[in-house]
Design a protein around this motif. Structure first.
Motif, PDB file in Angstrom:
ATOM      1  N   THR A 378       2.684   0.033 -14.212  1.00  0.00           N
ATOM      2  CA  THR A 378       2.005   0.775 -13.151  1.00  0.00           C
ATOM      3  C   THR A 378       2.073  -0.014 -11.849  1.00  0.00           C
ATOM      4  OG1 THR A 378       0.455   1.610 -14.823  1.00  0.00           O
ATOM      5  CG2 THR A 378      -0.119   1.979 -12.518  1.00  0.00           C
ATOM      6  N   PHE A 379       2.348   0.688 -10.740  1.00  0.00           N
ATOM      7  CA  PHE A 379       2.409   0.084  -9.407  1.00  0.00           C
ATOM      8  C   PHE A 379       1.249   0.622  -8.576  1.00  0.00           C
ATOM      9  CE2 PHE A 379       6.648   0.717 -11.134  1.00  0.00           C
ATOM     10  CZ  PHE A 379       7.175  -0.564 -11.097  1.00  0.00           C
ATOM     11  N   ILE A 380       0.515  -0.286  -7.926  1.00  0.00           N
ATOM     12  CA  ILE A 380      -0.692   0.089  -7.179  1.00  0.00           C
ATOM     13  C   ILE A 380      -0.640  -0.561  -5.794  1.00  0.00           C
ATOM     14  CG2 ILE A 380      -3.217   0.034  -7.156  1.00  0.00           C
ATOM     15  CD1 ILE A 380      -3.070  -0.355 -10.220  1.00  0.00           C
ATOM     16  N   ARG A 381      -0.993   0.178  -4.771  1.00  0.00           N
ATOM     17  CA  ARG A 381      -0.987  -0.358  -3.403  1.00  0.00           C
ATOM     18  C   ARG A 381      -2.163  -1.313  -3.215  1.00  0.00           C
ATOM     19  NH1 ARG A 381       0.734   3.855   1.273  1.00  0.00           N
ATOM     20  NH2 ARG A 381       0.496   1.877   2.393  1.00  0.00           N
ATOM     21  N   GLU A 382      -1.877  -2.455  -2.627  1.00  0.00           N
ATOM     22  CA  GLU A 382      -2.885  -3.465  -2.323  1.00  0.00           C
ATOM     23  C   GLU A 382      -2.932  -3.789  -0.831  1.00  0.00           C
ATOM     24  OE1 GLU A 382      -5.051  -5.362  -4.067  1.00  0.00           O
ATOM     25  OE2 GLU A 382      -4.625  -4.792  -6.128  1.00  0.00           O
ATOM     26  N   ASP A 383      -2.161  -3.092  -0.021  1.00  0.00           N
ATOM     27  CA  ASP A 383      -2.006  -3.438   1.393  1.00  0.00           C
ATOM     28  C   ASP A 383      -3.145  -2.892   2.242  1.00  0.00           C
ATOM     29  OD1 ASP A 383      -0.633  -0.816   0.730  1.00  0.00           O
ATOM     30  OD2 ASP A 383      -0.707  -0.723   2.920  1.00  0.00           O
ATOM     31  N   ASN A 384      -3.289  -3.481   3.415  1.00  0.00           N
ATOM     32  CA  ASN A 384      -4.190  -2.979   4.465  1.00  0.00           C
ATOM     33  C   ASN A 384      -3.389  -2.632   5.712  1.00  0.00           C
ATOM     34  OD1 ASN A 384      -6.560  -3.103   3.034  1.00  0.00           O
ATOM     35  ND2 ASN A 384      -7.087  -5.167   3.701  1.00  0.00           N
ATOM     36  N   PHE A 385      -2.152  -2.156   5.493  1.00  0.00           N
ATOM     37  CA  PHE A 385      -1.303  -1.794   6.621  1.00  0.00           C
ATOM     38  C   PHE A 385      -1.871  -0.567   7.328  1.00  0.00           C
ATOM     39  CE2 PHE A 385       2.433  -3.565   3.971  1.00  0.00           C
ATOM     40  CZ  PHE A 385       2.016  -4.858   4.248  1.00  0.00           C
ATOM     41  N   GLY A 386      -1.739  -0.553   8.650  1.00  0.00           N
ATOM     42  CA  GLY A 386      -2.237   0.583   9.425  1.00  0.00           C
ATOM     43  C   GLY A 386      -3.749   0.567   9.520  1.00  0.00           C
ATOM     44  N   ASP A 387      -4.330   1.767   9.490  1.00  0.00           N
ATOM     45  CA  ASP A 387      -5.782   1.895   9.626  1.00  0.00           C
ATOM     46  C   ASP A 387      -6.499   1.950   8.278  1.00  0.00           C
ATOM     47  OD1 ASP A 387      -5.375   2.027  12.359  1.00  0.00           O
ATOM     48  OD2 ASP A 387      -5.211   4.216  12.365  1.00  0.00           O
ATOM     49  N   THR A 388      -5.772   2.018   7.196  1.00  0.00           N
ATOM     50  CA  THR A 388      -6.384   2.134   5.869  1.00  0.00           C
ATOM     51  C   THR A 388      -6.805   0.760   5.365  1.00  0.00           C
ATOM     52  OG1 THR A 388      -4.956   4.023   5.391  1.00  0.00           O
ATOM     53  CG2 THR A 388      -6.060   2.985   3.526  1.00  0.00           C
TER      54      THR A 388
END
Length: 734
Positions: A378-388
């Motif tokens: 499973t691949f899960i996003r961990e980034d804070n790129f942008g406004d999210t």
């Protein structure tokens, strides 16, 4: 093939009544809609039947799992009895326990297929319901599927315990030879990509692949101090990158010095230690090899290290204060300083989390072969790129994401569930040549090779597809079905009496076959002795393993009578025959063949006699010996194979003739010349194909032992075609 037919073909007969009543539910959908429009009462009754089927299947799986656990516990207690009481520790008892464990392993494999097939059936019937009724039962039925999850049935724990007990039976209760080799997950190592291959495995075949490997390699357990649990196999990694995805691009392009940095831990989030790993491709300081480096941090130290508040010097001072060896401190200093520099210069931050359950297979005493199987990837996003914002400023990973696959609480845009398991095989050069069972597995229908597959590249290319212009080559492989039909007996199957078959044989037969092959390999060092064996059974087996002969060795009239006769264990010395010492009749017996060979003192040539089979062939390893030819029935498929070859040649002729006719009808003078050449070549090929077809049919009907391949046909065809193209090019160029 329709799924209903597939379900009927793959049903395990002893469990037939426990499968989902797929045809009944499908019939219910059809008949109700034929009488009237689908109503709320119809929907309610259909959902009740669907829930009843789900409960039936789930209860059966739960009961079978309990039965498997009880049988494993029984085998474990019995083996402990053998170990504590040497009088019970006989080879026969150990073999009985090994057979019992094999039976349990096959039941686990059958249960995994049962679970997977029923889970697919529920998905299919719900999909048909939504398509035919226009309603959305798929979303409404999710709570029931979560309370009785068929897609989360875990069989890894059972396989691990069976592997450990199978290992005890193999070594008769004695521990394996000790080794200084440690787990490669926790030691620095230089990785050789040439000896690492990666494959995908469809969920239908995962348990079978694990079972096959387990029969040859034990499951490798890192922490043997505690009893194995399902959570021990979970692995989580948080990969670092920047908003430009410079690490991703370098890895995809395989640039010199490209690196990947990840934070890796085993088990739940409460695990105290985290491994910081860097993999560098074509590293200059490693003579151009790909090198993997790692050092340990506690969970509380990770965020400080990423933010820069915990420097390399401070980390090393803490290690020295704990009494860590100076060599390990200096190694940690080198690795940590390099990773720290990359984080600062490239502005790296947590980007993508990768979760999977890993099962590793390896013998502790042999570091030359290791097989890792990662499923539920499973691949899960961990980034804070942008406004999210997905992580708090003081967090290096998302605290709400644990190890509870399939992570249904996450938004679908932030998670990707990989549909296959990933197999990673690491072998040394010597091991790769000697492991025949592994070669058979990797060439079988159970796996699909994907060279240079990377988990991070695949996850990032999907989760951040709006930011990334380059995609890995294997993305197109996701659009095909990697399953292939079973072409051979390789794998785990059942006989008509439901007895376990390994590669189409009973386990005892496999062991006997392996022993026989060992004997044949030893006898191969003395070819004459191997074919003059006194044991008829051994002679028969040797005949089956004879090399292919490059010419026909059938004896015909007019040849030396010595070519006729049985295979005899006693050599008749040539000087004895020449001296005329064979003045009496000699009777030779071999199997069911008996031959009387009359000799004369004044005539050294033996008279021609026949045995029961009536025909013999020369032994290429001994000019004075012969081999009896067994009469075998020619199967119809042999004739059909010859016919298919003939038709294939005719198909090529038809294609070439079509090109020639177009050149003749619609071209200029040069094109007509080329067309004429192609017509001539097509006619020659057709006549030659007919000749070869009739010749092979004649050889097959008369059981002629000779060459059936074609040495000159393809070569002459290539020469003619190339010549025609050269002529066409010359005329057109002129």
């Amino acid at each position: 093939m329709k799924f209903g037919e597939q379900l009927q073909q793959e049903i395990f007969p002893p469990w037939r009544l426990s499968y989902i009543s797929y045809d009944v539910l499908k019939h219910e959908l059809k008949t109700r809609q034929q009488d009237h429009a689908w109503t709320a009462d119809d929907e309610s009754e259909f959902v009740k039947k669907l829930e009843n089927e789900l409960e039936k299947v789930y209860d059966f799986v739960t009961a079978k799992l309990g039965e498997v656990e009880a049988r494993i516990s029984y085998c474990e207690r019995t083996i402990q009895t053998f170990i504590s009481n040497p009088t019970w520790s006989s080879d026969q008892n150990w073999s009985i326990m090994d057979d019992a464990l094999t039976e349990v392993l096959f039941d686990v494999n059958d249960l995994a297929k049962f679970t997977r097939l029923n889970y697919t059936a529920f998905q299919k019937i719900i999909k048909k319901h939504d398509k035919w009724t226009g309603l959305s039962l798929k979303q409404d039925f999710i709570p029931q599927l979560r309370t009785k999850p068929l897609d989360k049935q875990r069989f890894d724990v059972a396989i691990v315990f069976i592997s450990a007990l199978h290992d005890l039976c193999k070594y008769r209760g004695k521990p394996r030879p000790s080794s200084t080799f440690g787990d490669e997950e926790y030691n620095s190592s230089v990785s050789d990509e040439k000896n690492t291959s990666k494959y995908w495995v469809h969920p239908d075949n995962i348990t079978e692949v694990k079972s096959i490997i387990m029969l040859h390699l034990p499951v490798f357990i890192h922490n043997k101090e505690k009893r194995y649990e399902a959570s021990d196999s979970t692995v989580s990694s948080v990969y670092l990158d920047n908003e430009e995805f410079s690490l991703y691009t370098s890895l995809l392009q395989r640039d010199e010095g490209a690196e990947s940095i990840r934070l890796k831990w085993h088990g739940p989030l409460t695990t105290p230690d985290v491994s910081v790993e860097r993999t560098t491709h074509l590293a200059e300081w490693a003579d151009g090899n790909s090198i993997k480096e790692r050092f340990q941090l506690t969970t509380d130290q990770v965020q400080s290290f990423l933010s820069g508040s915990l420097s390399t010097d401070q980390l090393c001072n803490q290690m020295i204060s704990r009494g860590v060896d100076n060599k390990l401190v200096e190694e940690c200093r080198f690795i940590s300083s390099g990773i720290e520099e990359s984080i600062k210069e490239k502005h790296l931050q947590p980007t993508c989390r990768i979760f999977y359950n890993r099962t590793s297979f390896q013998t502790p005493e042999n570091a030359g072969l290791r097989v890792n199987i990662d499923n539920e990837l499973t691949f899960i996003r961990e980034d804070n790129f942008g406004d999210t914002v997905r992580r708090a400023p003081d967090e290096w990973r998302r605290s709400e994401v644990g190890i509870d696959f399939p992570f249904s609480y996450l938004d679908e845009s932030e998670v990707l569930r990989f549909p296959y398991a990933v197999v990673e095989v690491k072998t040394s050069a010597a091991t790769a040549e000697s492991t025949s069972w592994l070669r058979k597995l990797l060439d079988s229908h159970l796996v699909h090779e994907v060279p240079r597959f990377s988990k991070y590249l695949h996850g990032a290319s999907y989760l951040f597809r709006d930011r990334i212009p380059l995609l890995p080559w294997w993305m197109s492989e996701m659009e095909i079905d990697i399953r292939r039909p079973r072409a051979t007996n390789f794998g785990l199957t059942r006989s008509k009496s439901f007895k376990p078959l390994i590669d189409g044989q009973y386990k005892r037969a496999m062991e006997a076959e392996q022993l026989r092959m060992d004997v044949v390999n030893e006898a191969a060092q003395d070819p004459l002795h191997s074919f003059l064996d006194t044991d008829p059974a051994a002679s028969s087996s040797n005949w089956e393993n004879r090399p292919h002969r490059m010419r026909s060795t059938l004896v015909t009239k007019g040849e030396d009578p010595l070519n006729y006769g049985p295979l005899h264990e006693r050599k008749i010395k040539k000087k004895d025959r020449e001296a005329g010492n064979l003045g009496e009749d000699i009777n030779f017996d071999h199997g069911d063949i008996r031959l009387d060979m009359a000799t004369d003192a004044n005539n050294t040539s033996e008279k021609k006699m026949f045995g029961k089979d009536g025909m013999f062939v020369k032994d290429p390893n001994n000019p004075n010996a012969v081999i009896p030819v067994k009469k075998v029935k020619v199967e119809p498929k042999v004739f059909f194979s010859n016919e298919r070859t003939f038709i294939a040649w005719l198909q090529f002729c038809a294609l070439l003739l079509t090109v020639a006719l177009n050149l003749l009808n619609f071209g200029d003078s040069v094109s007509r010349i080329a067309g004429g050449l192609f017509i001539g070549i097509a006619a020659i090929i057709a006549i030659y194909a007919l000749y070869q077809f009739e010749k092979r049919a004649w050889m097959i009907n008369r059981r002629v032992v000779g060459r059936y391949d074609d040495l000159w046909g393809p070569a002459v065809l290539c020469v003619l075609l190339v010549g025609a193209l050269i002529v066409n090019f010359y005329l057109r160029f002129r």
